[in-house]
Design an enzyme around this catalytic site. Structure first.
Site, PDB file in Angstrom:
ATOM      1  N   GLU A 258     -10.014  -1.166   5.232  1.00 35.71           N
ATOM      2  CA  GLU A 258      -9.989  -0.738   3.826  1.00 35.71           C
ATOM      3  C   GLU A 258     -10.244  -1.910   2.886  1.00 35.71           C
ATOM      4  OE1 GLU A 258      -7.336   1.835   1.819  1.00 35.71           O
ATOM      5  OE2 GLU A 258      -6.754   2.892   3.638  1.00 35.71           O
TER       6      GLU A 258
ATOM      7  N   THR B  68       0.831  -1.197   0.000  1.00 36.72           N
ATOM      8  CA  THR B  68       0.000   0.000   0.000  1.00 36.72           C
ATOM      9  C   THR B  68       0.872   1.254   0.000  1.00 36.72           C
ATOM     10  OG1 THR B  68      -0.151   0.042   2.416  1.00 36.72           O
ATOM     11  CG2 THR B  68      -1.858  -1.172   1.209  1.00 36.72           C
TER      12      THR B  68
ATOM     13  N   GLY C 194      -2.537  -3.497  10.004  1.00 34.34           N
ATOM     14  CA  GLY C 194      -3.336  -3.247  11.195  1.00 34.34           C
ATOM     15  C   GLY C 194      -4.820  -3.210  10.886  1.00 34.34           C
ATOM     16  N   ASP C 195      -5.610  -2.782  11.874  1.00 32.93           N
ATOM     17  CA  ASP C 195      -7.060  -2.725  11.704  1.00 32.93           C
ATOM     18  C   ASP C 195      -7.462  -1.774  10.580  1.00 32.93           C
ATOM     19  OD1 ASP C 195      -7.534  -4.567  13.697  1.00 32.93           O
ATOM     20  OD2 ASP C 195      -7.722  -3.066  15.275  1.00 32.93           O
ATOM     21  N   GLY C 196      -6.681  -0.720  10.361  1.00 29.66           N
ATOM     22  CA  GLY C 196      -6.991   0.218   9.287  1.00 29.66           C
ATOM     23  C   GLY C 196      -6.871  -0.417   7.918  1.00 29.66           C
TER      24      GLY C 196
ATOM     25  N   THR D 233      -1.061  -2.537  15.731  1.00 33.03           N
ATOM     26  CA  THR D 233      -0.862  -2.392  17.171  1.00 33.03           C
ATOM     27  C   THR D 233      -1.982  -3.020  17.990  1.00 33.03           C
ATOM     28  OG1 THR D 233      -1.839  -0.174  16.987  1.00 33.03           O
ATOM     29  CG2 THR D 233       0.555  -0.321  17.011  1.00 33.03           C
TER      30      THR D 233
ATOM     31  N   GLU E 284     -11.939   4.406  12.815  1.00 27.39           N
ATOM     32  CA  GLU E 284     -11.776   5.505  11.882  1.00 27.39           C
ATOM     33  C   GLU E 284     -13.080   6.290  11.765  1.00 27.39           C
ATOM     34  OE1 GLU E 284      -8.856   6.154  10.579  1.00 27.39           O
ATOM     35  OE2 GLU E 284      -7.905   4.328  11.355  1.00 27.39           O
TER      36      GLU E 284
END
Length: 337
Positions: A74, A41, A68-70, A95, A279
């Site tokens: 996505e 990415t 990560g969770d982000g 994290t 987010e």
């Protein structure tokens, strides 16, 4: 025709550990029968989302979200709206990795996480949430309590989890003010003041499992918690109860199961920001819909029990310290605002 897998990885996650493990991870998926390629990415907006959509439309059978969770959020948003959706695998490298925790995916060993694909009993279909035009896998939240999270440093969030860092930063709690809300859920309605609403798909909220102890991954239902309490001492005591799983039935909250939820501020001037998987996801009014068994994911099925996840010693220590501090608050202090 040989199956294809696309690894979408965040090269900056986990102190860039993914770069070091990528060759071994590629070999794992090749061994599982996938012709495998990787995409790193970029800082460009929606980089992981756009690549996930492209790969899905090109007929890839498996997309691996490594980060990560982000990054995971996505990727999910890139495939959830498609009619034909590839299976999803997760390699945690961030994290918090809340969703990986819920699926019992190894969070400290990317290669071990990849090797779940080699097991016979490895895939099942899970629910995801839709909020407006966006999708989420773990939790949606709104209200002034949630909005404070945008001001807390990310390092503190990763150390203490979604509610624990609020406890650690208790000086922020006096700023909590309830908002008059109209919340409709599966034929029921709550119209009144609320400081926070949580809409959960799993039992892992910032690493704490007792907050939503009965969440299921595939039943088509959200677990909804409306927090009515706004008094400082009352809020701290309610948080302590939640960390012990003793909050269900407390008069300060509404705890319910629902597949469709509408959240609307009674006064249009009140801004209620919605947080999706950590987010910002837009402002209420917003409609939430549970998409039952919408995605097929690779999980550690042999270790997903019905009871709570074992908490790490650090998380347990933070929880115990906070509960002990709240227990020491005198009743005379309960009038504080």
């Amino acid at each position: 025709m040989r199956k294809r897998a696309r690894i979408i990885y965040n090269p900056t996650s986990g102190r860039e550990a993914m770069r070091n493990d990528l060759v071994d991870i590629l070999a794992v998926y090749e061994k599982a029968g996938y012709e495998t390629s990787a995409f790193a990415t970029t800082p460009a907006p929606n980089s992981a989302k756009n690549e996930a959509t492209r790969a899905a439309k090109e007929g890839f059978d498996l997309i691996v979200a490594a980060g990560g969770d982000g990054t995971l959020n996505e990727v999910v948003n890139g495939i959830a709206g498609l009619e034909k959706r590839p299976a999803l695998a997760i390699i945690p490298a961030g994290t918090t990795n809340d969703y990986a925790r819920a699926l019992r995916i190894p969070r400290d060993d990317p290669i071990a996480a990849a090797k779940l694909i080699l097991r016979k009993n490895k895939k099942f279909k899970i629910d995801i949430g839709q909020a407006g035009d966006n999708y989420f896998m773990n939790i949606a939240a709104g209200g002034t309590l949630t909005e404070l999270t945008y001001e807390v440093p990310s390092q503190m969030k990763s150390l203490f989890g979604y509610l624990a860092y609020l406890a650690k930063g208790a000086e922020l709690l006096p700023r909590i003010k309830p908002v008059e809300m109209d919340i409709k859920y599966d034929g029921h309605e709550y119209r009144g003041q609320a400081s926070t609403i949580l809409i959960a798909l799993t039992n892992s909220v910032g690493g704490f499992e007792q907050i939503v102890p009965d969440a299921a991954l595939d039943d088509g239902k959200f677990t909804m918690i409306i927090v009515k309490e706004s008094n400082l001492i009352g809020m701290m005591r309610l948080m302590a109860k939640a960390l012990q799983g003793k909050h269900i039935g407390d008069p300060g909250i509404i705890y319910a199961k629902a597949s469709e939820i509408d959240v609307t501020p009674v006064d249009p001037k009140d801004r209620v920001m919605i947080n999706l998987d950590g987010e910002y996801g837009g402002d209420a009014p917003m409609h939430f819909r549970n998409l039952k068994q919408h995605l097929e994911v690779v999980a550690n099925l042999d270790e997903i029990p019905d009871d709570a996840i074992t908490m790490s010693p650090d998380m347990k220590r933070v929880e115990d310290d906070f509960v002990r501090e709240v227990d020491n608050i005198h009743d005379d202090d309960s009038s504080q605002k």
